[in-house]
Design an enzyme around this catalytic site. Structure first.
Site, short mmCIF file in Angstrom:
data_model
loop_
_atom_site.label_atom_id
_atom_site.label_comp_id
_atom_site.label_asym_id
_atom_site.label_seq_id
_atom_site.Cartn_x
_atom_site.Cartn_y
_atom_site.Cartn_z
CB ILE A 12 -1.19 -0.38 0.70
CG1 ILE A 12 -2.02 -0.96 1.10
CG2 ILE A 12 -1.48 1.23 0.82
CD1 ILE A 12 -2.84 -1.51 2.72
CG ASP A 32 10.16 -0.01 3.32
OD1 ASP A 32 8.89 0.35 3.30
OD2 ASP A 32 10.51 -0.80 4.03
CB THR A 133 -6.06 -3.04 9.94
OG1 THR A 133 -6.99 -4.32 8.93
CG2 THR A 133 -6.14 -3.10 10.66
CG ASP A 134 -11.42 -4.63 7.81
OD1 ASP A 134 -10.50 -4.96 8.08
OD2 ASP A 134 -12.08 -4.68 6.62
CD GLU A 135 -7.07 -8.69 9.41
OE1 GLU A 135 -6.40 -9.47 10.36
OE2 GLU A 135 -6.45 -8.60 8.32
CE1 TYR A 159 -1.47 -5.42 10.27
CE2 TYR A 159 -3.84 -6.98 10.09
CZ TYR A 159 -2.87 -5.64 9.96
OH TYR A 159 -2.96 -4.77 8.88
CB SER A 160 -6.74 -7.59 14.53
OG SER A 160 -6.64 -8.72 15.00
CE LYS A 163 -1.81 -1.06 11.92
NZ LYS A 163 -1.45 0.11 10.94
CG LEU A 199 -7.12 -15.44 -1.26
CD1 LEU A 199 -6.73 -16.96 -1.20
CD2 LEU A 199 -8.72 -14.64 -0.62
N PRO A 292 -5.60 -20.34 13.16
CG PRO A 292 -4.56 -21.47 14.57
CD PRO A 292 -4.35 -20.84 13.44
#
Length: 356
Positions: A12, A32, A133-135, A159-160, A163, A199, A292
């Site tokens: 992104i 970066d 993120t939406d997660e 991860y979520s 964040k 994915l 999981p």
């Protein structure tokens, strides 16, 4: 206007850099660390333009960040630097805590010191834009509901969770210290230059290699898909027009099950790169044990950013996916070295406890 984009060699982040550099009134510094997913080849279209520069540094290095902010007279920070792959967070959560939480803390400290030293007119236009993120919201039932900006946080993966913690820090620095921040939470991105552990690029490249196309569980999990160039446009608007202290959800209004995504890729490849003997790519689909804590469904209500900032996606899922498949077919120079040297498509995220 001078931008600092952290994580600008990622998927992104590189799209944001390419988008911003198309405006000659902007100057863009890309900071970066160049971890496994950072790829300067993604910046090849802009590497020699006059308004782009690259700085290799770690967002956990507060002094280095502050030096860059001062050197380049930054007006807007867009913080996209993050570890972002759920499966990798299951296997090794430590890197996610370090980069996503500690790194955000260090960025906020550097930005606050820099902002406090600006003259009043530049203080007023400075923004720290944190990209999330939406997660962080957890998941939704299959039969309804959408994430809005006020949805309570309920992260499911390391991860979520990392964040979510970083989002809370950003809000705290605004409320406690007055740092002018804006936040955005996006749905699943896809498009050109997408690192092939995710994915859509994984399925494209596995199919081209005649390898199994792994689908978790029954493939019923639902995601809202957002074309990365549409997201880059949204992020520019949030950073430049968003109201301090506000958050904006960004989604593509394109919900699909994981199985439907994989099947659509197969059908596109059937017409563009047919398999030998008339076989179909769908024959390569392989259902594997679910990971999981796999969230059931994500869906973004993006009405706020549309209403307040005038953003809507230009690509629907069918047009965006077709562009993505065509890009991967035409750009083996970019993804070939990654598959050979960094990530060959192996399964990640099977560990059920730390150290397993």
């Amino acid at each position: 206007m001078n931008f600092l984009v952290t994580g600008g060699a990622g998927f992104i982040g590189s799209a944001v850099c390419r988008h911003l550099c198309a405006n000659p009134a902007y100057r863009v510094t890309n900071l970066d660390k160049l971890t496994y997913a950072g790829n300067l080849a993604s910046l090849r279209p802009i590497e020699n333009v006059h308004n782009y520069r690259f700085a290799q540094a770690d967002i956990c290095d507060e002094r280095a960040v502050l030096d860059i902010l001062r050197r380049d007279d930054i007006d807007i920070v867009m913080n996209l630097a993050a570890e972002s792959h759920v499966d990798r967070s299951i296997d090794g959560p430590g890197a996610f805590i370090e980069t996503n939480i500690v790194g955000t803390y260090k960025m906020l400290n550097a930005a606050l010191e820099y902002w406090r030293g600006l003259p009043d007119d530049r203080k007023a236009r400075f923004r720290f834009h944190h990209v999330s993120t939406d997660e962080v919201f957890g998941d939704l039932p299959f039969d309804g509901g959408m994430f809005v900006e006020e949805t309570p946080y309920a992260p499911s993966s390391p991860y979520s969770a990392s964040k979510a913690a970083s989002d809370h820090l950003v809000r705290a620095w605004h409320e406690t210290y007055g740092l002018p921040v804006v936040l955005s939470n996006c749905s699943n991105n896809y498009g050109p230059y997408h690192f092939p552990e995710k994915l859509i690029p994984l399925v494209i490249l596995n199919a081209l290699d005649e390898r199994p196309l792994p689908v978790y569980g029954a493939g019923a999990n639902v995601r809202d898909w957002l074309f990365v160039e549409d997201h880059a446009r949204a992020l520019e608007l949030v950073a430049t027009k968003g109201h301090p202290g506000e958050s904006y959800n960004v989604g593509g209004n394109s919900e699909r099950t994981n199985l439907a995504v994989v099947e659509t890729i197969c059908d596109l490849l059937d017409t563009r790169r047919p398999r030998a003997g008339g076989r179909r790519y769908r024959e390569l689909i392989s259902f594997v044990t679910d990971r999981p804590g796999h969230d059931r469904r994500y869906a973004i209500d993006a009405s706020k950013i549309s209403r307040e900032l005038g953003w809507t996606p230009k690509e629907n899922f069918d047009s965006g996916l077709a562009r993505t498949v065509d890009w991967f077919l035409d750009n083996k120079w970019w993804w070939g070295p990654i598959r050979e040297q960094r990530y060959a498509g192996e399964r990640l995220g099977e560990a059920r406890k730390v150290g397993a």
